[in-house]
Design an enzyme around this catalytic site. Structure first.
Site, PDB file in Angstrom:
ATOM      1  N   ARG A 171       0.840  -1.205   0.000  1.00 19.25           N
ATOM      2  CA  ARG A 171       0.000   0.000   0.000  1.00 19.25           C
ATOM      3  C   ARG A 171       0.875   1.255   0.000  1.00 19.25           C
ATOM      4  O   ARG A 171       0.539   2.263  -0.603  1.00 19.25           O
ATOM      5  CB  ARG A 171      -0.910  -0.004   1.223  1.00 19.25           C
ATOM      6  CG  ARG A 171      -1.949  -1.113   1.187  1.00 19.25           C
ATOM      7  CD  ARG A 171      -2.817  -1.074   2.420  1.00 19.25           C
ATOM      8  NE  ARG A 171      -3.792  -2.148   2.456  1.00 19.25           N
ATOM      9  CZ  ARG A 171      -3.591  -3.324   3.066  1.00 19.25           C
ATOM     10  NH1 ARG A 171      -2.460  -3.563   3.669  1.00 19.25           N
ATOM     11  NH2 ARG A 171      -4.535  -4.238   3.071  1.00 19.25           N
ATOM     12  N   HIS A 192      -2.871   0.815   8.348  1.00 27.40           N
ATOM     13  CA  HIS A 192      -3.638  -0.165   7.568  1.00 27.40           C
ATOM     14  C   HIS A 192      -2.648  -0.745   6.562  1.00 27.40           C
ATOM     15  O   HIS A 192      -2.475  -0.231   5.471  1.00 27.40           O
ATOM     16  CB  HIS A 192      -4.808   0.528   6.859  1.00 27.40           C
ATOM     17  CG  HIS A 192      -5.481  -0.347   5.836  1.00 27.40           C
ATOM     18  ND1 HIS A 192      -6.071  -1.545   6.144  1.00 27.40           N
ATOM     19  CD2 HIS A 192      -5.633  -0.199   4.489  1.00 27.40           C
ATOM     20  CE1 HIS A 192      -6.561  -2.092   5.043  1.00 27.40           C
ATOM     21  NE2 HIS A 192      -6.302  -1.298   4.019  1.00 27.40           N
TER      22      HIS A 192
HETATM   23  N1  LIG Z   1      -8.925   1.278   3.057  1.00 27.56           N
HETATM   24  C1  LIG Z   1      -9.139   0.018   2.775  1.00 27.56           C
HETATM   25  O1  LIG Z   1      -9.337  -0.805   3.688  1.00 27.56           O
HETATM   26  C2  LIG Z   1      -9.143  -0.404   1.313  1.00 27.56           C
HETATM   27  C3  LIG Z   1      -9.559  -1.680   0.935  1.00 27.56           C
HETATM   28  C4  LIG Z   1      -9.564  -2.007  -0.418  1.00 27.56           C
HETATM   29  C5  LIG Z   1      -9.095  -1.079  -1.354  1.00 27.56           C
HETATM   30  N2  LIG Z   1      -8.692   0.143  -0.947  1.00 27.56           N
HETATM   31  C6  LIG Z   1      -8.183   1.157  -1.880  1.00 27.56           C
HETATM   32  O2  LIG Z   1      -9.270   1.828  -2.518  1.00 27.56           O
HETATM   33  C7  LIG Z   1      -8.783   2.424  -3.720  1.00 27.56           C
HETATM   34  C8  LIG Z   1      -9.721   2.123  -4.869  1.00 27.56           C
HETATM   35  O3  LIG Z   1      -9.689   0.741  -5.182  1.00 27.56           O
HETATM   36  P1  LIG Z   1     -10.608   0.147  -6.335  1.00 27.56           P
HETATM   37  O4  LIG Z   1     -10.428  -1.325  -6.307  1.00 27.56           O
HETATM   38  O5  LIG Z   1     -11.969   0.733  -6.262  1.00 27.56           O
HETATM   39  O6  LIG Z   1      -9.881   0.747  -7.624  1.00 27.56           O
HETATM   40  P2  LIG Z   1     -10.520   0.977  -9.072  1.00 27.56           P
HETATM   41  O7  LIG Z   1      -9.402   1.122 -10.004  1.00 27.56           O
HETATM   42  O8  LIG Z   1     -11.571  -0.052  -9.334  1.00 27.56           O
HETATM   43  O9  LIG Z   1     -11.282   2.372  -8.920  1.00 27.56           O
HETATM   44  C9  LIG Z   1     -10.646   3.593  -8.777  1.00 27.56           C
HETATM   45  C10 LIG Z   1     -11.527   4.643  -9.430  1.00 27.56           C
HETATM   46  O10 LIG Z   1     -10.935   5.909  -9.180  1.00 27.56           O
HETATM   47  C11 LIG Z   1     -11.154   6.691 -10.350  1.00 27.56           C
HETATM   48  N3  LIG Z   1     -10.221   7.820 -10.393  1.00 27.56           N
HETATM   49  C12 LIG Z   1      -8.883   7.831 -10.618  1.00 27.56           C
HETATM   50  N4  LIG Z   1      -8.406   9.075 -10.573  1.00 27.56           N
HETATM   51  C13 LIG Z   1      -9.465   9.888 -10.292  1.00 27.56           C
HETATM   52  C14 LIG Z   1      -9.607  11.267 -10.122  1.00 27.56           C
HETATM   53  N5  LIG Z   1      -8.569  12.104 -10.237  1.00 27.56           N
HETATM   54  N6  LIG Z   1     -10.831  11.766  -9.866  1.00 27.56           N
HETATM   55  C15 LIG Z   1     -11.913  10.949  -9.755  1.00 27.56           C
HETATM   56  N7  LIG Z   1     -11.833   9.607  -9.912  1.00 27.56           N
HETATM   57  C16 LIG Z   1     -10.619   9.088 -10.180  1.00 27.56           C
HETATM   58  C17 LIG Z   1     -10.931   5.708 -11.511  1.00 27.56           C
HETATM   59  O11 LIG Z   1     -11.489   6.174 -12.718  1.00 27.56           O
HETATM   60  C18 LIG Z   1     -11.631   4.471 -10.960  1.00 27.56           C
HETATM   61  O12 LIG Z   1     -12.998   4.413 -11.332  1.00 27.56           O
HETATM   62  C19 LIG Z   1      -7.361   1.869  -3.920  1.00 27.56           C
HETATM   63  O13 LIG Z   1      -6.410   2.814  -3.497  1.00 27.56           O
HETATM   64  C20 LIG Z   1      -7.333   0.652  -3.024  1.00 27.56           C
HETATM   65  O14 LIG Z   1      -6.030   0.306  -2.625  1.00 27.56           O
HETATM   66  C21 LIG Z   1      -8.719   0.497   0.355  1.00 27.56           C
END
Ligand SMILES: NC(=O)c1ccc[n+]([C@@H]2O[C@H](COP(=O)([O-])OP(=O)(O)OC[C@H]3O[C@@H](n4cnc5c(N)ncnc54)[C@H](O)[C@@H]3O)[C@@H](O)[C@H]2O)c1
Length: 317
Positions: free
Chosen positions: A92, A179
């Site tokens: 991460r 995390h």
């Molecule tokens: N906190 C947690 O416990 C946890 C758990 C799982 C995933 N995550 C994190 O959540 C995040 C998203 O994961 P995901 O699987 O949904 O990814 P994903 O690629 O499916 O979705 C990301 C989205 O963000 C959009 N995006 C990118 N740049 C952007 C911007 N400037 N403005 C608006 N939208 C924008 C993309 O178009 C995409 O639709 C990742 O960083 C992942 O590591 C966190």
């Protein structure tokens, strides 16, 4: 426009995590308005259409639309799940530079539209990006919250529930810290129902300490294991974000291990990290100080120092 006050959540990022959150939010009937924003506008538009088609079967109506940053004005909560996700084998923390840049742009656009509510951040590395959101927004620390180790604590509660064959909702155990790879379980304050885990361990010869260590390692590495199999994790975090949303909007005063800003608590300053915190309509009401044992204190301090090092090198540019 009517004068009635309704709860509005703006979701930035309609990828796998964002949509799992949106789907779960609607199915639990939590808010009246849900605005979707994504840099890929066709995607957020399609998601809004699809979600709306399930509305006749939802427990209560939610108005969902593909919006713009203008919709942040007057919103109660902005949830950010936008950015890049972990690739197989990527930590991460390696995501830090790329997602910090994206966050600076996103938060600037939100604040230009007079947002004055609460931020909830899920994008990884979540503790660092919550810090970036706090700094860039200028909002009080209580109103900038990260999902922290809420999901990790849920994973631990699930695994312990399976191990002891007890309803996971009766398992009270927390993961704190980053995390990520340096997080730690607080065994000294874990309870199965009303009995401390340590008491159970002392009484039951068939429950071995090593089994608990295995449980923790699987919890800590769960994201890697899931990503290896299906490419990403999203349902667990989606439901965790809904849990936090409800704690905020329903003024629940619930205790959750969100990423909170430490200002001297646990002996640390100027860092966001997962610690048990009381959450209500004003955001983070209070950080709960657990009396950690010596080993836990050492592990927590290590986790904070790793976060600080990464922050210092990753977000300055
Ligand atoms: N906190 C947690 O416990 C946890 C758990 C799982 C995933 N995550 C994190 O959540 C995040 C998203 O994961 P995901 O699987 O949904 O990814 P994903 O690629 O499916 O979705 C990301 C989205 O963000 C959009 N995006 C990118 N740049 C952007 C911007 N400037 N403005 C608006 N939208 C924008 C993309 O178009 C995409 O639709 C990742 O960083 C992942 O590591 C966190």
């Amino acid at each position: 426009m009517s004068n009635e006050k309704v709860n509005r959540v703006v979701l930035i990022g309609t990828g796998a995590v964002g949509c799992s959150y949106a789907y779960s939010l609607i199915n639990q009937g939590v808010v009246e308005e849900l605005v979707l924003i994504d840099v890929n506008e066709a995607k957020s538009e399609g998601e809004a259409m699809d979600l709306n088609h399930g509305m006749p079967f939802a427990p209560s109506p939610t108005k969902v639309w593909n919006g713009s940053y203008k919709d942040c004005e007057g919103a109660d909560l902005v949830v950010i799940t936008a950015g890049l996700a972990q690739k197989p084998g990527e930590t991460r923390l390696q995501l830090v530079e790329k997602n910090t840049k994206i966050f600076k742009q996103i938060v600037a656009q939100i604040m230009e539209n007079n947002f004055n509510g609460i931020f909830l951040v899920a994008t990884n590395p979540v503790d660092i990006l919550t810090y970036v959101t706090y700094k860039e927004s200028g909002l009080p620390k209580e109103r900038v919250i990260g999902s922290g180790t809420v999901l990790d604590s849920a994973r631990l509660r699930f695994a312990l529930g399976q191990y002891f064959n007890i309803d996971t909702r009766n398992v009270h155990a927390a993961i704190i810290g980053e995390h990520g790879d340096t997080e730690l379980p607080v065994w000294s304050h874990a309870f199965i129902g009303v009995r401390p885990l340590e008491t159970i361990l002392a009484a039951k010869k068939d429950v071995k300490k090593e089994c608990l260590e295995d449980i923790f390692v699987n919890v800590r590495d769960a994201a890697y294991q899931i990503i290896e199999r299906k490419g990403a994790t999203f349902y667990g975090i989606g439901m965790s974000l809904v849990r936090i949303t409800k704690a905020i909007l329903n003024n629940e005063n619930s205790i959750l291990t969100v990423s909170s800003y430490l200002d001297g608590e646990y002996g640390h300053k100027d860092v966001y990290v997962g610690v048990p915190s009381i959450i209500n309509r004003s955001g983070i009401r209070e950080i709960i100080k657990i009396d950690l044992n010596e080993k836990e204190t050492e592990q927590f301090n290590h986790s904070v120092s790793v976060l600080k090092e990464t922050m210092n090198s990753g977000i300055s540019s």
